[in-house]
Design an enzyme around this catalytic site. Structure first.
Site, PDB file in Angstrom:
ATOM      1  N   PRO A   6       0.764  -1.433  -0.376  1.00 44.66           N
ATOM      2  CA  PRO A   6       0.243  -0.258  -0.007  1.00 44.66           C
ATOM      3  C   PRO A   6       0.956   1.360  -0.156  1.00 44.66           C
ATOM      4  CG  PRO A   6       0.379  -0.975   2.093  1.00 44.66           C
ATOM      5  CD  PRO A   6       0.702  -1.717   1.155  1.00 44.66           C
ATOM      6  N   GLY A  31       1.722   4.964   0.485  1.00 43.68           N
ATOM      7  CA  GLY A  31       1.880   5.921   2.392  1.00 43.68           C
ATOM      8  C   GLY A  31       1.375   5.106   3.524  1.00 43.68           C
ATOM      9  N   SER A  81       6.817   1.841   0.060  1.00 47.95           N
ATOM     10  CA  SER A  81       6.200   1.923  -1.704  1.00 47.95           C
ATOM     11  C   SER A  81       7.851   2.796  -2.246  1.00 47.95           C
ATOM     12  CB  SER A  81       5.147   1.466  -1.744  1.00 47.95           C
ATOM     13  OG  SER A  81       4.692   3.083  -1.070  1.00 47.95           O
ATOM     14  N   SER A  82       7.290   4.182  -2.106  1.00 48.90           N
ATOM     15  CA  SER A  82       8.294   4.796  -2.687  1.00 48.90           C
ATOM     16  C   SER A  82       9.969   4.180  -3.439  1.00 48.90           C
ATOM     17  CB  SER A  82       8.786   5.865  -2.827  1.00 48.90           C
ATOM     18  OG  SER A  82       8.407   6.129  -1.402  1.00 48.90           O
ATOM     19  N   ALA A  83      10.184   4.212  -1.978  1.00 50.19           N
ATOM     20  CA  ALA A  83      11.879   3.224  -2.316  1.00 50.19           C
ATOM     21  C   ALA A  83      11.973   1.544  -3.438  1.00 50.19           C
ATOM     22  CB  ALA A  83      12.456   2.998  -0.844  1.00 50.19           C
ATOM     23  N   ALA A  84      11.029   0.790  -3.247  1.00 54.44           N
ATOM     24  CA  ALA A  84      10.661  -0.192  -3.393  1.00 54.44           C
ATOM     25  C   ALA A  84      10.066  -0.109  -5.264  1.00 54.44           C
ATOM     26  CB  ALA A  84       9.661  -1.034  -3.043  1.00 54.44           C
ATOM     27  N   ASP A 140      15.926   3.316   3.336  1.00 53.72           N
ATOM     28  CA  ASP A 140      14.716   2.996   3.135  1.00 53.72           C
ATOM     29  C   ASP A 140      15.178   2.268   1.034  1.00 53.72           C
ATOM     30  OD1 ASP A 140      12.848   3.448   4.332  1.00 53.72           O
ATOM     31  OD2 ASP A 140      11.507   4.266   3.063  1.00 53.72           O
TER      32      ASP A 140
HETATM   33  O1  PMV Z   1       7.720   7.200   4.675  1.00 50.19           O
HETATM   34  P1  PMV Z   1       8.569   6.215   4.829  1.00 50.19           P
HETATM   35  O2  PMV Z   1       7.791   4.701   5.544  1.00 50.19           O
HETATM   36  O3  PMV Z   1       9.264   5.587   3.010  1.00 50.19           O
HETATM   37  O4  PMV Z   1       9.896   6.285   5.614  1.00 50.19           O
HETATM   38  C1  PMV Z   1      10.660   7.788   5.948  1.00 50.19           C
HETATM   39  C2  PMV Z   1      11.603   7.614   7.182  1.00 50.19           C
HETATM   40  C3  PMV Z   1      11.802   9.146   7.860  1.00 50.19           C
HETATM   41  O5  PMV Z   1      13.425   8.549   7.807  1.00 50.19           O
HETATM   42  C4  PMV Z   1      10.835   9.905   8.122  1.00 50.19           C
HETATM   43  C5  PMV Z   1      12.975   9.584   6.214  1.00 50.19           C
HETATM   44  C6  PMV Z   1      13.915   8.940   5.269  1.00 50.19           C
HETATM   45  O6  PMV Z   1      14.065   9.425   3.835  1.00 50.19           O
HETATM   46  O7  PMV Z   1      14.779   8.295   5.716  1.00 50.19           O
END
Ligand code: PMV
Length: 309
Positions: free
Chosen positions: A81, A83, A88-91, A131
């Site tokens: 999912p 947000g 998910s954006s990193a993957a 991420d």
């Molecule tokens: O939103 P997510 O699950 O990709 O996590 C962001 C994690 C932070 O530490 C808030 C930002 C980061 O890039 O490390």
């Protein structure tokens, strides 16, 4: 045509503080994004529609950064999912980079992790490499400002430098509770940055999160789950003080603690998801559901960026 997949992740300790060079620990999880890229015709499409640079910022930035000038046909399939604090954006970024930067199937993990970080940084205006490094490498990953054992690669931005390390996957059962409140990472990182830049108090909290992460790392190594849980609860409190918790997160964490070693928000906060470690995943999932959240019983995975075909 080339297809790569990359896993989502959960942050066990250290989100937000990691943006300021503090340590953090994340696990890759067994839900993935699949990205399939081939030559396009007249325009670049994503799942059959013309790419929208506003809505598809990560893919647009990947294309820009890799210097691809011809049209592409991109298809994505996600088990994550968006947000929801599951990366998910990193993957998506990492799997798309896998497609565009692989050299006849060969992938240099450190290069993908570095480029992936640049993409996230540029789209979000600020980020850490946690991420993208976890999604690229799989298993568990620890970031630190110092070289520790099982060092993988170094990622730098301005004066900051993150040393990325492999960690063996701890034997823990995880339940994620998605609050259903969609939260965007960029503005939350910015919110903490504003607080951090104006206040010594916020800087002390960030330092304290760094200390909790180091203690968490020791507890994970000793497989001392009671201690890991206690430290997760403490990490959560510190994140709440930074202003990134949400009533929905408080409700899910509190309800889950009854059957867990510990619970905390995971990822950017402001909604998104919480994570609990427990011996009773079904009970935790049930209380999360009762409080209006969506539970995911996840497992960690060794498998980072992978070529599918
Ligand atoms: O939103 P997510 O699950 O990709 O996590 C962001 C994690 C932070 O530490 C808030 C930002 C980061 O890039 O490390």
């Amino acid at each position: 045509m080339v297809v790569y997949s990359a896993p989502g992740k959960v942050i066990l300790f250290g989100e937000h503080a990691v943006v300021y060079g503090k340590p953090a620990i994340a696990l890759a999880v067994n839900r993935r994004i699949y990205c399939d890229i081939s030559e396009g015709e007249d325009i670049t499409t994503v799942n059959g529609r013309e790419i929208d640079k506003e809505k598809q910022g990560y893919l647009s930035e990947v294309i820009e950064q890799t210097g691809v000038h011809h049209p592409l046909r991109i298809n994505t399939d996600s088990e994550l999912p968006s947000g929801a604090g599951m990366g998910s954006s990193a993957a998506l970024t990492v799997s798309a980079l896998g497609c565009l930067l692989n050299d006849k199937g060969d992938i240099e993990e450190s290069k993908i992790a570095e480029e992936g970080f640049k993409v996230e940084y540029s789209v979000q205006g600020s980020a850490s490499p946690i991420d993208t490094s976890t999604s690229t490498h799989g298993s568990a990953v620890m970031l630190s400002d110092r070289k520790l054992k099982d060092f993988l690669w170094n990622i730098e931005k301005g004066e900051k430098s993150w040393k990325v390390h492999h960690r063996d996957i701890p034997e823990i059962k995880l339940v994620i509770g998605y609050t259903g409140v969609h939260a965007r990472t960029g503005p939350l990182v910015q919110k903490v940055r504003n607080f951090y830049e104006k206040s010594n108090f916020a800087q002390d909290i960030v330092d304290e999160i760094g200390e909790v992460v180091n203690l968490g790392s020791e507890a994970l190594e000793e497989n001392d789950l009671e201690r890991v849980g206690e430290l997760m609860n403490r990490n959560h409190k510190l994140l709440s003080i930074l202003g990134i918790s949400h009533p929905s997160l408080e409700a899910l964490c509190q309800a889950s603690r009854k059957y867990s070693y510990g619970a905390k928000l995971t990822g950017a906060g402001g909604g998104g998801s919480m994570i609990a470690i427990t011996d009773e995943p079904s009970k935790v999932a049930e209380v999360i559901r009762m409080r209006g959240g969506t539970p995911y019983m996840l497992e960690s995975t060794d498998e980072g960026l992978t070529q599918e075909k």
